[in-house]
Design an enzyme around this catalytic site. Sequence first.
Site, PDB file in Angstrom:
ATOM      1  N   MET A  30       0.831  -1.201   0.000  1.00  0.00           N
ATOM      2  CA  MET A  30       0.000   0.000   0.000  1.00  0.00           C
ATOM      3  C   MET A  30       0.869   1.257   0.000  1.00  0.00           C
ATOM      4  SD  MET A  30      -3.544  -0.745   1.951  1.00  0.00           S
ATOM      5  CE  MET A  30      -2.986  -0.516   3.632  1.00  0.00           C
ATOM      6  N   GLY A  31       2.153   1.075  -0.315  1.00  0.00           N
ATOM      7  CA  GLY A  31       3.015   2.236  -0.449  1.00  0.00           C
ATOM      8  C   GLY A  31       3.568   2.750   0.859  1.00  0.00           C
ATOM      9  N   HIS A  34       9.095   1.162   3.393  1.00  0.00           N
ATOM     10  CA  HIS A  34      10.194   1.207   4.353  1.00  0.00           C
ATOM     11  C   HIS A  34      11.041  -0.051   4.178  1.00  0.00           C
ATOM     12  CE1 HIS A  34       7.765  -1.673   6.567  1.00  0.00           C
ATOM     13  NE2 HIS A  34       6.771  -0.808   6.639  1.00  0.00           N
ATOM     14  N   GLU A  35      12.011  -0.226   5.061  1.00  0.00           N
ATOM     15  CA  GLU A  35      12.956  -1.335   4.909  1.00  0.00           C
ATOM     16  C   GLU A  35      12.285  -2.705   5.002  1.00  0.00           C
ATOM     17  OE1 GLU A  35      13.430   1.343   6.664  1.00  0.00           O
ATOM     18  OE2 GLU A  35      15.390   2.198   6.157  1.00  0.00           O
ATOM     19  N   HIS A  37       9.311  -3.453   3.612  1.00  0.00           N
ATOM     20  CA  HIS A  37       8.953  -3.683   2.207  1.00  0.00           C
ATOM     21  C   HIS A  37      10.205  -3.967   1.383  1.00  0.00           C
ATOM     22  CE1 HIS A  37       5.636  -0.863   3.532  1.00  0.00           C
ATOM     23  NE2 HIS A  37       4.931  -1.880   3.062  1.00  0.00           N
ATOM     24  N   GLN A 153      -2.529 -12.190   7.813  1.00  0.00           N
ATOM     25  CA  GLN A 153      -2.678 -11.957   6.378  1.00  0.00           C
ATOM     26  C   GLN A 153      -1.904 -12.993   5.578  1.00  0.00           C
ATOM     27  OE1 GLN A 153      -2.487  -7.963   4.190  1.00  0.00           O
ATOM     28  NE2 GLN A 153      -0.390  -8.702   3.978  1.00  0.00           N
ATOM     29  N   ILE A 176      11.038  -7.062   9.909  1.00  0.00           N
ATOM     30  CA  ILE A 176      12.170  -6.138   9.956  1.00  0.00           C
ATOM     31  C   ILE A 176      11.881  -5.091  11.030  1.00  0.00           C
ATOM     32  CG2 ILE A 176      13.588  -4.503   8.659  1.00  0.00           C
ATOM     33  CD1 ILE A 176      13.819  -7.397   7.688  1.00  0.00           C
ATOM     34  N   SER A 186       4.344   1.413   8.122  1.00  0.00           N
ATOM     35  CA  SER A 186       4.012   2.728   7.567  1.00  0.00           C
ATOM     36  C   SER A 186       3.258   3.573   8.581  1.00  0.00           C
ATOM     37  CB  SER A 186       3.167   2.558   6.297  1.00  0.00           C
ATOM     38  OG  SER A 186       3.861   1.813   5.323  1.00  0.00           O
TER      39      SER A 186
END
EC number: 6.3.2.1
Length: 279
Positions: A30-31, A34-35, A37, A153, A176, A186
């Site tokens: 979803m944008g 960060h590290e 992702h 999820q 992480i 996020s």
Amino acid sequence: MQVVSTVKEVRDIVAEWRKEGKTVGFVPTMGYLHEGHGSLISKAVEQNDKAVVSIFVNPMQFGPTEDLESYPRDLEKDSKFCESLGADLIFHPEPEEMYHEGFSSFVDMTVLTEELCGLSRPVHFRGVCTVVSKLFNIVQPDRAYFGQKDAQQLAVIKHMVDDLNMNVEVIGCPIIREEDGLAKSSRNTYLSAEERKAALILSKTIFMGQKMVEEGETDAVKLVEAMKKNIETEPLAKIDYIKAVDGMTMQQVTELKSPVLVAMAVYIGKTRLIDNFVC
């Protein structure tokens, strides 16, 4: 690296890759990357010839009182981040591209979605399953990468892929953390300085729980109670849930027999954060 916004563009690009015999890795996000992702994107780049990242704040998985409008967004920063990691394509659709007028088809699930986040966010996993199914159909990846921080999820997506015979390998990647232990998210950007300090109670409690298990604790009820008491020492923290569940079915357990997921959701101020460990 290309950034595209339509289903047709993605399909055309991936079709050309397929003609060349390329394998495709996929990281749905979803944008506001960060590290955490970044670890997924790096794994997709490492294990595949081509890597696709989707950036789409999915309205279907947000409840009416949740943070859809305020969810952080920064496509320019995200694009630079993806390119630096070696991604080949970003799919950044508008909601209208994913959910056309009259859209009325959904992917739903029982059992696995009825505990933990599914209990307090009843529409969430219907939205997750629907959008991930659509993204898998659009990108047609060989492998897709999800973080263990969103453990429920991950279990739901794996189960959906198995149930619906989807031709994609779902790969879970480790949590992480920041240097001080807080799981990267996020939503951490919502925290004030005071709340950011208070949020460390989550990771401290996770580490405490892990230590209890390592030292021989087998009673899930005792473990959860000890973790709840530790969270309650932080005045800014409000527990949504702390539970020990079967790692496959997400149903609560009383004994710590592998695999068990010990998961929590805690509000720090108005910000809901999650963390977990597996034992």
